[in-house]
Write an enzyme that holds these catalytic residues in place. Structure first.
Site, PDB file in Angstrom:
ATOM      1  N   ASP A   7       0.578  -1.119  -0.505  1.00 39.47           N
ATOM      2  CA  ASP A   7      -0.110   0.025   0.116  1.00 39.47           C
ATOM      3  C   ASP A   7       0.839   1.443  -0.410  1.00 39.47           C
ATOM      4  O   ASP A   7       2.467   0.830   0.600  1.00 39.47           O
ATOM      5  CB  ASP A   7      -0.895   0.334   1.331  1.00 39.47           C
ATOM      6  CG  ASP A   7      -1.619   1.170   1.317  1.00 39.47           C
ATOM      7  OD1 ASP A   7      -2.502   1.567   0.302  1.00 39.47           O
ATOM      8  OD2 ASP A   7      -1.711   1.596   2.327  1.00 39.47           O
ATOM      9  N   SER A   8       0.325   2.217  -0.678  1.00 40.35           N
ATOM     10  CA  SER A   8       0.817   3.675  -0.313  1.00 40.35           C
ATOM     11  C   SER A   8       1.259   3.980   1.810  1.00 40.35           C
ATOM     12  O   SER A   8       2.055   4.387   2.113  1.00 40.35           O
ATOM     13  CB  SER A   8       0.285   4.923  -0.517  1.00 40.35           C
ATOM     14  OG  SER A   8      -1.030   5.202   0.532  1.00 40.35           O
ATOM     15  N   TYR A  39      -1.174   8.544  -2.149  1.00 42.20           N
ATOM     16  CA  TYR A  39      -0.430   8.201  -3.395  1.00 42.20           C
ATOM     17  C   TYR A  39      -1.780   9.222  -4.029  1.00 42.20           C
ATOM     18  O   TYR A  39      -0.975   9.472  -5.313  1.00 42.20           O
ATOM     19  CB  TYR A  39      -1.052   6.611  -3.733  1.00 42.20           C
ATOM     20  CG  TYR A  39       0.217   5.951  -3.713  1.00 42.20           C
ATOM     21  CD1 TYR A  39       2.042   6.176  -3.570  1.00 42.20           C
ATOM     22  CD2 TYR A  39       0.154   4.618  -4.040  1.00 42.20           C
ATOM     23  CE1 TYR A  39       2.573   5.356  -3.641  1.00 42.20           C
ATOM     24  CE2 TYR A  39       1.266   3.626  -4.557  1.00 42.20           C
ATOM     25  CZ  TYR A  39       2.553   4.137  -4.163  1.00 42.20           C
ATOM     26  OH  TYR A  39       3.466   3.402  -3.763  1.00 42.20           O
ATOM     27  N   GLY A  40      -2.700   9.165  -3.512  1.00 43.78           N
ATOM     28  CA  GLY A  40      -3.999   9.615  -4.196  1.00 43.78           C
ATOM     29  C   GLY A  40      -3.705  11.599  -4.712  1.00 43.78           C
ATOM     30  O   GLY A  40      -4.901  11.467  -5.613  1.00 43.78           O
ATOM     31  N   CYS A  71      -4.210  -1.448  -1.436  1.00 43.95           N
ATOM     32  CA  CYS A  71      -4.715  -0.361  -2.044  1.00 43.95           C
ATOM     33  C   CYS A  71      -5.445  -0.411  -3.759  1.00 43.95           C
ATOM     34  O   CYS A  71      -5.060  -0.924  -4.412  1.00 43.95           O
ATOM     35  CB  CYS A  71      -2.905   0.379  -2.037  1.00 43.95           C
ATOM     36  SG  CYS A  71      -3.213   1.904  -2.983  1.00 43.95           S
ATOM     37  N   ASN A  72      -6.602   0.954  -2.668  1.00 44.44           N
ATOM     38  CA  ASN A  72      -7.681   1.058  -4.144  1.00 44.44           C
ATOM     39  C   ASN A  72      -6.960   1.606  -5.255  1.00 44.44           C
ATOM     40  O   ASN A  72      -6.936   1.748  -6.299  1.00 44.44           O
ATOM     41  CB  ASN A  72      -8.469   2.055  -3.580  1.00 44.44           C
ATOM     42  CG  ASN A  72      -9.785   0.308  -3.001  1.00 44.44           C
ATOM     43  OD1 ASN A  72     -10.553   0.418  -3.252  1.00 44.44           O
ATOM     44  ND2 ASN A  72      -9.263   0.716  -1.891  1.00 44.44           N
ATOM     45  N   GLU A 150      -2.391   8.076   8.386  1.00 46.42           N
ATOM     46  CA  GLU A 150      -1.035   8.119   8.345  1.00 46.42           C
ATOM     47  C   GLU A 150      -0.728   8.440   9.640  1.00 46.42           C
ATOM     48  O   GLU A 150       0.520   7.812  10.201  1.00 46.42           O
ATOM     49  CB  GLU A 150      -0.142   8.087   7.266  1.00 46.42           C
ATOM     50  CG  GLU A 150       0.058   7.722   5.625  1.00 46.42           C
ATOM     51  CD  GLU A 150       0.505   5.977   5.964  1.00 46.42           C
ATOM     52  OE1 GLU A 150       1.878   6.358   6.411  1.00 46.42           O
ATOM     53  OE2 GLU A 150      -0.030   5.591   5.946  1.00 46.42           O
ATOM     54  N   CYS A 181     -11.237   3.650  -0.011  1.00 45.11           N
ATOM     55  CA  CYS A 181      -9.445   3.593   0.178  1.00 45.11           C
ATOM     56  C   CYS A 181      -9.201   2.420   1.088  1.00 45.11           C
ATOM     57  O   CYS A 181      -9.796   2.479   2.520  1.00 45.11           O
ATOM     58  CB  CYS A 181      -9.800   4.236   0.503  1.00 45.11           C
ATOM     59  SG  CYS A 181      -7.778   5.566   1.205  1.00 45.11           S
ATOM     60  N   THR A 182      -8.172   1.486   1.191  1.00 44.81           N
ATOM     61  CA  THR A 182      -7.571   0.644   2.648  1.00 44.81           C
ATOM     62  C   THR A 182      -7.498   2.123   3.413  1.00 44.81           C
ATOM     63  O   THR A 182      -6.993   0.719   4.317  1.00 44.81           O
ATOM     64  CB  THR A 182      -7.079  -0.141   1.988  1.00 44.81           C
ATOM     65  OG1 THR A 182      -5.764   0.522   1.668  1.00 44.81           O
ATOM     66  CG2 THR A 182      -7.157  -1.011   0.686  1.00 44.81           C
ATOM     67  N   HIS A 183      -7.624   2.054   3.325  1.00 49.35           N
ATOM     68  CA  HIS A 183      -6.830   3.084   5.118  1.00 49.35           C
ATOM     69  C   HIS A 183      -8.261   3.765   5.680  1.00 49.35           C
ATOM     70  O   HIS A 183      -7.852   3.620   7.035  1.00 49.35           O
ATOM     71  CB  HIS A 183      -6.903   5.023   4.759  1.00 49.35           C
ATOM     72  CG  HIS A 183      -4.826   4.887   4.472  1.00 49.35           C
ATOM     73  ND1 HIS A 183      -4.429   4.458   3.063  1.00 49.35           N
ATOM     74  CD2 HIS A 183      -3.963   5.410   4.923  1.00 49.35           C
ATOM     75  CE1 HIS A 183      -3.036   4.800   2.928  1.00 49.35           C
ATOM     76  NE2 HIS A 183      -2.768   4.970   4.421  1.00 49.35           N
TER      77      HIS A 183
HETATM   78  N1  DGL Z   1      -4.857   3.119   0.982  1.00 47.94           N
HETATM   79  C1  DGL Z   1      -4.683   3.468  -0.285  1.00 47.94           C
HETATM   80  C2  DGL Z   1      -6.252   3.288  -0.978  1.00 47.94           C
HETATM   81  O1  DGL Z   1      -6.294   2.606  -0.780  1.00 47.94           O
HETATM   82  C3  DGL Z   1      -4.028   5.100  -0.849  1.00 47.94           C
HETATM   83  C4  DGL Z   1      -4.025   6.337  -0.252  1.00 47.94           C
HETATM   84  C5  DGL Z   1      -3.457   6.861  -0.794  1.00 47.94           C
HETATM   85  O2  DGL Z   1      -2.031   7.440  -0.879  1.00 47.94           O
HETATM   86  O3  DGL Z   1      -3.545   8.124  -1.415  1.00 47.94           O
HETATM   87  O4  DGL Z   1      -6.505   3.826  -2.155  1.00 47.94           O
END
Ligand code: DGL
Length: 256
Positions: A7-8, A39-40, A71-72, A150, A181-183
């Site tokens: 994941d990010s 990442y997003g 990570c989506n 985070e 988003c997995t967060h």
């Molecule tokens: N956890 C990630 C997702 O599922 C990435 C979130 C990010 O880094 O923006 O999209």
């Protein structure tokens, strides 16, 4: 079998938690690219380069047997390329979220909470409509959440107001919310206070995809290795709190 999960940052631990519950005996390598999170908010090409660096590391240097894109955003941007590039199975989270969302909704009205890049790619909307074009989709980008998670989410007024601001964009008639988003599963309890419909966490169904690939093994007690590209202590604190386990030996690594 060695399972590569990435994941990010710390968000992929929501998928890792389910993998650990179901496959306690497999070896797992987790990579959190937290130097580059979120990442997003980045351009699509840049996200692609970043996530391919991580997946190359897991596949070519760590020789994983299966790759789970936890990570989506990376699934939306990089999964097709990864499938072409590697000869091992690649599992993303979006397909699982789509399947669960269609199953969960009673009125075909599904909201997607996700990063800006995932929303821009429109992957949930397209895949849900491909399967059921009677669905109404509302995509909501939530650029502020990943950074806060985070750094360790606390249920303080400021954070709840930000969350409320995003969740208020869901029309009242929508009965289902995908945590795209997995967060976000890390703050599920806070989300549940503000959204009373069905909440879909793609992690559960993702593990079912993994079950189809992994053969049962006789070995006992798999080991997990953690790698992060950025702040180790920050990752450790949030991940330990969410996974409810001690994490020793997180290695910091810079991928060139
Ligand atoms: N956890 C990630 C997702 O599922 C990435 C979130 C990010 O880094 O923006 O999209």
């Amino acid at each position: 079998m060695k399972i590569g999960v990435f994941d990010s940052g710390v968000g992929g631990t929501s998928v890792l938690k389910e993998i650990l519950k179901n496959f306690p005996n497999e070896d797992i390598i987790y990579f959190g690219d937290n130097l580059h999170a979120p990442y997003g908010d980045r351009e699509i090409d840049e996200i692609k380069k970043l996530c391919l660096k991580v997946s190359d590391f897991l596949v070519y240097e760590k020789n994983v047997d299966v790759l789970v894109i936890a990570c989506n955003t990376a699934t939306a941007v990089g999964k097709d390329e990864m499938e072409k590039r590697y000869s091992i199975p690649v599992i993303g989270v979006v397909e699982s979220g789509v399947k669960d969302a269609i199953y969960a909704t009673k009125n075909n009205k599904i909201a997607i909470l996700a990063t800006s890049a995932t929303v821009k790619m429109g992957i949930y909307e397209n895949e849900i409509l491909n399967k059921n074009n009677a669905c109404k989709i509302r995509q909501i980008e939530a650029p502020l959440l990943v950074g806060i998670i985070e750094n360790g989410w606390k249920e303080i007024t400021e954070n709840m107001l930000i969350l409320e601001y995003y969740l208020n964009k869901i029309p009242n008639s929508f009965d289902t919310l995908v945590l795209g988003c997995t967060h976000y599963p890390l703050i599920r309890k806070s989300i549940e206070k503000l959204f009373k419909g069905n909440i879909v966490d793609p992690a559960f169904e993702t593990v079912n995809s993994l079950k189809k690939i992994l053969k049962s093994s006789d070995k006992k007690n798999g080991k997990i290795e953690f790698y992060v590209s950025g702040d180790v202590e920050k990752f450790k604190k949030v991940a330990e709190n969410f996974l409810k386990m001690k994490i020793e030996n997180i290695k910091n690594i810079f991928l060139k």
